[in-house]
Design a protein around this motif. Structure first.
Motif, short mmCIF file in Angstrom:
data_model
loop_
_atom_site.label_atom_id
_atom_site.label_comp_id
_atom_site.label_asym_id
_atom_site.label_seq_id
_atom_site.Cartn_x
_atom_site.Cartn_y
_atom_site.Cartn_z
N SER A 37 0.84 -1.20 0.00
CA SER A 37 0.00 0.00 0.00
C SER A 37 0.87 1.26 0.00
N VAL A 38 0.32 2.36 -0.45
CA VAL A 38 1.03 3.65 -0.31
C VAL A 38 1.32 3.92 1.18
N LEU A 39 0.45 3.38 2.04
CA LEU A 39 0.64 3.55 3.48
C LEU A 39 1.91 2.88 4.00
N GLU A 40 2.43 1.94 3.22
CA GLU A 40 3.54 1.12 3.71
C GLU A 40 4.84 1.38 2.96
N MET A 41 4.84 2.43 2.16
CA MET A 41 5.93 2.63 1.20
C MET A 41 6.90 3.70 1.70
N SER A 42 8.19 3.47 1.51
CA SER A 42 9.16 4.50 1.91
C SER A 42 8.96 5.76 1.07
N HIS A 43 9.12 6.89 1.75
CA HIS A 43 9.01 8.15 1.01
C HIS A 43 10.23 8.40 0.14
N ARG A 44 11.24 7.54 0.23
CA ARG A 44 12.44 7.70 -0.62
C ARG A 44 12.40 6.81 -1.86
N THR A 45 11.29 6.11 -2.08
CA THR A 45 11.23 5.23 -3.27
C THR A 45 10.87 6.01 -4.52
N ALA A 46 11.20 5.41 -5.65
CA ALA A 46 10.85 6.01 -6.93
C ALA A 46 9.34 6.14 -7.06
N ASP A 47 8.62 5.15 -6.54
CA ASP A 47 7.16 5.20 -6.67
C ASP A 47 6.56 6.36 -5.88
#
Ligand SMILES: *Cc1c(COP(=O)(O)O)cnc(C)c1O
Length: 370
Positions: A37-47
């Protein structure tokens, strides 16, 4: 089970477009095939970078933001900016002075907060009621002020500016939290514009700051680093973890605005919706009344009373009860002013506004004095 039909006229956090919620639901468990989920994603990722950059690009497109402005995504809400604005800008000139136009609860709070950091000059005689914009001839603008501040739309009192104050060479700062993207704005007239997302462009948690580049780097030394515009600008709002999910929701809302015809279409719609309600109030022979001067009636927060201003509380209660039976919620006026308030933000449809008008007409027929 199908959700029951609700008409949400709340002042904020407020209604979101159905298509945005459905998209968020669809992507909740698996964003973009990533399995998370976007909730679980690092803010440093390309996505996430892609989400952040698209959100900014959409904002720039929808508001025609000039290149010499930075767009920041901050935390702390509109109230955080009551502090961040003086912390970053009051030191622009010696003397640490700022001019404030105080037309309602929010600008009043902002002025009070700014007093902690410098000298605040309220430019007009103090108002005992927030129902008008004091005549411009009564303003005493200080040419040595670091900035002039005003709230473009007072969400509680319903006072909206339909003009941009002329402040000569002093930069202009505006809180547009509740009418952001409900009409076109010439950004180049401002030093800084900010808006909390939860009224018109998303959910709580993120505040957009649009700031002219040359104003960066003048923060007071006591400015908390997360509020330092220059630091956040240099880090593309990623100095620390940003409100990732709120930014994602904002992106979906901006895509929805774009596909609905953009800011121009929102402006047209907001005029149509608010006129429906104001016209009804004006032709009700005083059954409904709106305390505001006609020129500053908000298109997005419509406050009104039943009867005159010291009003008919029993009838207002009856009105609200009847509304809630029809699924029309959050119409109660702010606790500080009472009465009724219909918030007609971007996501509130013309049909929903028509339903409210129909109910108001029906109530009028049933309760007007014989
Ligand atoms: C809601 C609102 C605020 C305060 O926002 P918070 O996110 O609760 O701090 C400030 N200004 C205006 C115009 C608002 O409508």
């Amino acid at each position: 089970m199908e959700a029951k039909k609700v008409f949400n006229f709340g002042a904020g956090p407020a209604k979101l477009p159905q298509s945005v919620l459905l998209q968020a639901q669809k992507e909740l468990l698996d964003y973009n095939g990533l399995g998370i989920s976007v909730l679980e994603m690092s803010h440093r990722t390309a996505d996430f970078s892609q989400i952040l950059n698209s959100t900014e690009a959409l904002l720039r497109e929808l508001l025609k933001i000039p290149e010499n402005y930075k767009v920041l995504f901050l935390q702390g809400g509109g109230s955080g900016q009551f502090s961040a604005v003086p912390l970053n800008l009051i030191g622009l000139k010696e003397g640490r002075c700022a001019d404030y136009i105080v037309t309602g609860a929010w600008s009043s709070k902002a002025a009070k907060e700014a007093e902690k950091y410098g000298n605040v000059n309220v430019v007009h005689p103090k108002l005992d009621k927030y129902t008008c914009i004091p005549d411009r001839s009564s303003w005493t603008l200080d040419p040595s002020a670091s900035y002039v501040y005003y709230c473009c739309n007072e969400t509680v009192h319903g006072v909206e500016f339909n003009f941009i104050p002329d402040t000569k060479d002093v930069i202009l700062v505006s809180d547009m939290s509740s009418n952001f993207l409900s009409r076109e704005v010439d950004v180049s007239k401002f030093g800084l514009i900010y808006a909390g997302a939860q009224k018109n462009v998303g959910c709580a948690g993120v505040t957009v700051v649009i700031v002219r580049q040359d104003l960066l780097g003048k923060a007071l030394k006591e400015c908390p680093i997360v509020f330092d515009y220059q630091v956040q600008a240099a880090n593309n709002s990623l100095y620390n973890t940003p409100p990732c999910y709120s930014i994602y929701i904002m992106k979906l809302v901006l895509e929805w605005i774009k596909s609905s015809g953009g800011t121009e279409a929102m402006e047209k719609l907001s005029k149509q919706k608010s006129s429906l309600i104001y016209d009804l109030i004006d032709s009700s022979n005083g059954f409904y009344s709106c305390p505001l001067d006609v020129e500053c009636r908000s298109r997005v927060n419509v406050p009104f009373h039943i009867g005159s201003e010291d009003c008919n509380e029993a009838l207002e209660k009856l009105f609200l009860d009847g509304a809630s039976k029809r699924g029309m919620i959050s119409l109660k006026g702010h606790r500080s002013v009472g009465g009724i308030r219909a918030s007609l933000y971007n996501a509130v449809t013309l049909e929903e506004t028509r339903a409210l008008a129909a109910y108001m007409n029906e109530f009028l027929k049933d309760h007007q004095p014989q």
